[in-house]
Design a protein around this motif. Sequence first.
Motif, PDB file in Angstrom:
ATOM      1  N   ALA A  85       0.813  -1.204   0.000  1.00  0.00           N
ATOM      2  CA  ALA A  85       0.000   0.000   0.000  1.00  0.00           C
ATOM      3  C   ALA A  85       0.853   1.263   0.000  1.00  0.00           C
ATOM      4  CB  ALA A  85      -0.927   0.004   1.209  1.00  0.00           C
ATOM      5  N   LEU A  86       2.120   1.163   0.359  1.00  0.00           N
ATOM      6  CA  LEU A  86       2.988   2.336   0.453  1.00  0.00           C
ATOM      7  C   LEU A  86       3.727   2.658  -0.836  1.00  0.00           C
ATOM      8  CD1 LEU A  86       4.614   1.795   3.961  1.00  0.00           C
ATOM      9  CD2 LEU A  86       2.795   3.376   3.335  1.00  0.00           C
ATOM     10  N   ARG A  87       3.464   1.908  -1.908  1.00  0.00           N
ATOM     11  CA  ARG A  87       4.173   2.176  -3.150  1.00  0.00           C
ATOM     12  C   ARG A  87       3.255   1.974  -4.343  1.00  0.00           C
ATOM     13  NH1 ARG A  87       7.337  -2.915  -4.932  1.00  0.00           N
ATOM     14  NH2 ARG A  87       6.229  -4.528  -3.811  1.00  0.00           N
ATOM     15  N   LEU A  88       3.723   2.440  -5.503  1.00  0.00           N
ATOM     16  CA  LEU A  88       2.983   2.292  -6.753  1.00  0.00           C
ATOM     17  C   LEU A  88       3.638   1.200  -7.590  1.00  0.00           C
ATOM     18  CD1 LEU A  88       2.548   6.050  -7.729  1.00  0.00           C
ATOM     19  CD2 LEU A  88       0.928   4.597  -6.518  1.00  0.00           C
ATOM     20  N   ALA A  89       2.887   0.692  -8.528  1.00  0.00           N
ATOM     21  CA  ALA A  89       3.425  -0.303  -9.453  1.00  0.00           C
ATOM     22  C   ALA A  89       4.521   0.339 -10.303  1.00  0.00           C
ATOM     23  CB  ALA A  89       2.315  -0.848 -10.349  1.00  0.00           C
ATOM     24  N   PRO A  90       5.536  -0.418 -10.671  1.00  0.00           N
ATOM     25  CA  PRO A  90       6.632   0.152 -11.482  1.00  0.00           C
ATOM     26  C   PRO A  90       6.170   0.739 -12.813  1.00  0.00           C
ATOM     27  CG  PRO A  90       7.263  -1.983 -10.614  1.00  0.00           C
ATOM     28  CD  PRO A  90       5.801  -1.794 -10.288  1.00  0.00           C
ATOM     29  N   TRP A 119       4.308  15.429  -3.538  1.00  0.00           N
ATOM     30  CA  TRP A 119       4.588  14.003  -3.378  1.00  0.00           C
ATOM     31  C   TRP A 119       3.307  13.242  -3.026  1.00  0.00           C
ATOM     32  CZ3 TRP A 119       8.421  10.436  -3.974  1.00  0.00           C
ATOM     33  CH2 TRP A 119       8.298   9.227  -3.297  1.00  0.00           C
ATOM     34  N   ALA A 120       2.589  13.716  -2.013  1.00  0.00           N
ATOM     35  CA  ALA A 120       1.369  13.035  -1.576  1.00  0.00           C
ATOM     36  C   ALA A 120       0.297  13.074  -2.671  1.00  0.00           C
ATOM     37  CB  ALA A 120       0.844  13.669  -0.290  1.00  0.00           C
ATOM     38  N   GLY A 121       0.173  14.216  -3.345  1.00  0.00           N
ATOM     39  CA  GLY A 121      -0.812  14.324  -4.424  1.00  0.00           C
ATOM     40  C   GLY A 121      -0.524  13.379  -5.573  1.00  0.00           C
ATOM     41  N   CYS A 122       0.724  13.306  -5.979  1.00  0.00           N
ATOM     42  CA  CYS A 122       1.103  12.385  -7.056  1.00  0.00           C
ATOM     43  C   CYS A 122       0.888  10.938  -6.634  1.00  0.00           C
ATOM     44  CB  CYS A 122       2.555  12.595  -7.457  1.00  0.00           C
ATOM     45  SG  CYS A 122       2.858  14.122  -8.338  1.00  0.00           S
ATOM     46  N   PHE A 123       1.174  10.643  -5.381  1.00  0.00           N
ATOM     47  CA  PHE A 123       0.981   9.287  -4.886  1.00  0.00           C
ATOM     48  C   PHE A 123      -0.498   8.912  -4.903  1.00  0.00           C
ATOM     49  CE2 PHE A 123       0.475   6.044  -1.628  1.00  0.00           C
ATOM     50  CZ  PHE A 123       1.437   5.139  -2.015  1.00  0.00           C
ATOM     51  N   VAL A 124      -1.351   9.815  -4.428  1.00  0.00           N
ATOM     52  CA  VAL A 124      -2.800   9.546  -4.411  1.00  0.00           C
ATOM     53  C   VAL A 124      -3.322   9.381  -5.837  1.00  0.00           C
ATOM     54  CG1 VAL A 124      -5.043  10.574  -3.875  1.00  0.00           C
ATOM     55  CG2 VAL A 124      -3.221  10.614  -2.174  1.00  0.00           C
TER      56      VAL A 124
END
Length: 119
Positions: A3-8, A100-105
């Motif tokens: 949950a703490l990362r995005l797919a490559p 950072w948080a916006g891009c992650f969401v």
Amino acid sequence: MRALRLAPTNPMNRALLSALVFEVIVFGLGIPGMLLLDRVPVGLAVATTTVAMVLALAAAATLRRPVGYPLGWLAQLAGLSLGFLTPMMFAASGIFALVWAGCFVLGKRIEKQARPDAR
């Protein structure tokens, strides 16, 4: 931990990588601000910003690996903590933390829409 990362393959990885690279620059530019505006001792200014810069660089270099995202979140915290030495870094690092948080969401939303069972 997933949950703490995005797919490559997530396109937001590029935006997150760019934010980290620009953070390195801004953290480095924080040194003169600390020295000239807030009279922070040279050793303290260099040491604290170097730690933040190394965290951001390490996160950028390992973003496609599982350790990259926790380092990225830690770099955000390190940047914000520089604000305790010079208040201008609260603003500068706060903006990057929001990016950072916006891009992650947004990346999580992209992944959710890409799944066939997502609604």
